[in-house]
Design a protein around this motif. Structure first.
Motif, mmCIF file in Angstrom:
data_model
loop_
_atom_site.group_PDB
_atom_site.id
_atom_site.type_symbol
_atom_site.label_atom_id
_atom_site.label_comp_id
_atom_site.label_asym_id
_atom_site.label_seq_id
_atom_site.Cartn_x
_atom_site.Cartn_y
_atom_site.Cartn_z
ATOM 1 N N UNK A 88 -46.060 -39.559 -8.189
ATOM 2 C CA UNK A 88 -45.047 -40.246 -8.976
ATOM 3 C C UNK A 88 -45.609 -40.372 -10.380
ATOM 4 N N UNK A 89 -45.133 -39.549 -11.262
ATOM 5 C CA UNK A 89 -45.695 -39.485 -12.603
ATOM 6 C C UNK A 89 -45.305 -40.716 -13.405
ATOM 7 N N UNK A 90 -46.296 -41.299 -14.039
ATOM 8 C CA UNK A 90 -46.041 -42.460 -14.885
ATOM 9 C C UNK A 90 -45.796 -42.040 -16.328
ATOM 10 N N UNK A 91 -46.296 -40.874 -16.722
ATOM 11 C CA UNK A 91 -46.124 -40.347 -18.082
ATOM 12 C C UNK A 91 -46.418 -41.424 -19.133
ATOM 13 N N UNK A 92 -47.658 -41.806 -19.196
ATOM 14 C CA UNK A 92 -48.067 -42.836 -20.148
ATOM 15 C C UNK A 92 -47.989 -42.292 -21.566
ATOM 16 N N UNK A 93 -47.355 -43.057 -22.441
ATOM 17 C CA UNK A 93 -47.245 -42.648 -23.843
ATOM 18 C C UNK A 93 -47.077 -43.886 -24.709
ATOM 19 N N UNK A 94 -47.345 -43.698 -25.987
ATOM 20 C CA UNK A 94 -47.214 -44.779 -26.961
ATOM 21 C C UNK A 94 -46.324 -44.295 -28.097
ATOM 22 N N UNK A 95 -45.352 -45.097 -28.448
ATOM 23 C CA UNK A 95 -44.411 -44.757 -29.511
ATOM 24 C C UNK A 95 -44.670 -45.699 -30.695
ATOM 25 N N UNK A 96 -44.865 -45.105 -31.884
ATOM 26 C CA UNK A 96 -45.290 -45.881 -33.050
ATOM 27 C C UNK A 96 -44.180 -46.070 -34.070
ATOM 28 N N UNK A 107 -40.708 -44.686 -40.826
ATOM 29 C CA UNK A 107 -39.985 -45.944 -40.928
ATOM 30 C C UNK A 107 -38.981 -46.126 -39.809
ATOM 31 N N UNK A 108 -38.717 -45.058 -39.054
ATOM 32 C CA UNK A 108 -37.727 -45.122 -37.991
ATOM 33 C C UNK A 108 -38.229 -45.983 -36.831
ATOM 34 N N UNK A 109 -37.284 -46.468 -36.043
ATOM 35 C CA UNK A 109 -37.651 -47.243 -34.858
ATOM 36 C C UNK A 109 -38.385 -46.347 -33.870
ATOM 37 N N UNK A 110 -37.898 -45.139 -33.679
ATOM 38 C CA UNK A 110 -38.548 -44.193 -32.790
ATOM 39 C C UNK A 110 -39.422 -43.267 -33.615
ATOM 40 N N UNK A 111 -40.647 -43.639 -33.771
ATOM 41 C CA UNK A 111 -41.585 -42.856 -34.560
ATOM 42 C C UNK A 111 -42.334 -41.854 -33.699
ATOM 43 N N UNK A 112 -43.460 -41.380 -34.179
ATOM 44 C CA UNK A 112 -44.272 -40.417 -33.439
ATOM 45 C C UNK A 112 -44.749 -40.977 -32.103
ATOM 46 N N UNK A 113 -45.029 -40.092 -31.187
ATOM 47 C CA UNK A 113 -45.416 -40.492 -29.833
ATOM 48 C C UNK A 113 -46.776 -39.899 -29.492
ATOM 49 N N UNK A 114 -47.659 -40.714 -28.930
ATOM 50 C CA UNK A 114 -48.906 -40.230 -28.348
ATOM 51 C C UNK A 114 -48.654 -40.019 -26.869
ATOM 52 N N UNK A 115 -48.926 -38.840 -26.371
ATOM 53 C CA UNK A 115 -48.718 -38.539 -24.965
ATOM 54 C C UNK A 115 -50.056 -38.189 -24.336
ATOM 55 N N UNK A 116 -50.273 -38.689 -23.142
ATOM 56 C CA UNK A 116 -51.509 -38.447 -22.429
ATOM 57 C C UNK A 116 -51.249 -37.491 -21.279
ATOM 58 N N UNK A 117 -52.184 -36.571 -21.046
ATOM 59 C CA UNK A 117 -52.037 -35.569 -19.988
ATOM 60 C C UNK A 117 -52.440 -36.089 -18.629
ATOM 61 N N UNK A 118 -52.415 -35.175 -17.628
ATOM 62 C CA UNK A 118 -52.734 -35.537 -16.248
ATOM 63 C C UNK A 118 -54.155 -36.072 -16.092
ATOM 64 N N UNK A 178 -55.760 -37.769 -18.348
ATOM 65 C CA UNK A 178 -55.967 -38.919 -19.213
ATOM 66 C C UNK A 178 -56.320 -38.564 -20.638
ATOM 67 N N UNK A 179 -56.359 -37.280 -20.958
ATOM 68 C CA UNK A 179 -56.709 -36.857 -22.304
ATOM 69 C C UNK A 179 -55.468 -36.801 -23.189
ATOM 70 N N UNK A 180 -55.676 -37.007 -24.453
ATOM 71 C CA UNK A 180 -54.597 -37.007 -25.425
ATOM 72 C C UNK A 180 -54.107 -35.579 -25.645
ATOM 73 N N UNK A 181 -52.804 -35.360 -25.575
ATOM 74 C CA UNK A 181 -52.267 -34.011 -25.744
ATOM 75 C C UNK A 181 -52.275 -33.558 -27.195
ATOM 76 N N UNK A 182 -52.053 -34.487 -28.113
ATOM 77 C CA UNK A 182 -52.041 -34.123 -29.533
ATOM 78 C C UNK A 182 -52.988 -35.040 -30.291
ATOM 79 N N UNK A 183 -54.133 -34.525 -30.731
ATOM 80 C CA UNK A 183 -55.037 -35.364 -31.521
ATOM 81 C C UNK A 183 -54.384 -35.754 -32.842
ATOM 82 N N UNK A 184 -54.759 -36.900 -33.375
ATOM 83 C CA UNK A 184 -54.121 -37.372 -34.602
ATOM 84 C C UNK A 184 -55.031 -38.340 -35.352
ATOM 85 N N UNK A 185 -54.600 -38.662 -36.550
ATOM 86 C CA UNK A 185 -55.280 -39.647 -37.384
ATOM 87 C C UNK A 185 -54.253 -40.651 -37.878
#
Length: 166
Positions: free
Chosen positions: A76-84, A116-127, A129-136
């Motif tokens: 059951x995938x939880x698909x952990x992510x953070x929306x900024x 400035x949008x409510x739905x900004x960039x998203x950090x997504x984590x893989x199976x 636990x590693x970050x799919x897209x590195x960022x600063x």
């Protein structure tokens, strides 16, 4: 008769000296508050990133002990992510809002990462636990960006904070 008014003059002089000292100490006090608040927000952000990474890592696959008859049930995938956003972020797990964090007033994410949008960039984590897209990300005060923190997230799961003072 002259001695009766001297107490009033002494009190006025003492108040003036205290006011001058307070005016000299106020900018330093505000700087200390801003630095402490910035460190607090960075530590909260890093803690939440690590927490979401662990949710992703531990809930993406069934552990060995949960296998039935040599077959593994579909996870059951939880698909952990953070929306900024510029003023905070939302932690999502399995399509459900897990937690929402707003930065202290006057603090915001800057640079190309936040919008400035409510739905900004998203950090997504893989199976794993590693970050799919590195960022600063850069966290700073909106009205006075003299001190800021640059948060660097690598694909390997490392989080690094660089401190800048202009």
């Amino acid at each position: 008769m002259r001695e009766q008014g001297s107490l009033l003059v002494e009190v006025i002089v003492a108040c003036a000296v205290l006011a001058i000292l307070a005016m000299a100490a106020l900018p330093r006090g505000l700087l200390l508050y801003r630095e402490a608040a910035l460190e607090y927000e960075v530590q909260c952000l890093l803690s939440d990133i690590r927490y979401m990474r662990e949710i992703s890592r531990t809930t993406e696959q069934w552990p060995e002990s949960m296998k039935q008859n040599g077959k593994q049930r579909p996870p059951q995938r939880r698909q952990a992510r953070m929306q900024f956003r510029r003023t905070g972020y939302t932690m999502l797990a399995g399509g459900v809002t897990h937690k929402r964090h707003d930065f202290l007033p006057g603090m915001e994410l800057t640079g190309g990462f936040a919008t400035g949008a409510i739905d900004g960039p998203i950090l997504t984590f893989g199976d794993d636990g590693l970050l799919k897209t590195p960022c600063t990300m850069v966290l700073a005060w909106a009205d006075s960006p003299k001190s800021l923190r640059k948060i660097i997230l690598s694909a390997g799961g490392r989080c690094r904070v660089e401190r800048y003072r202009k």
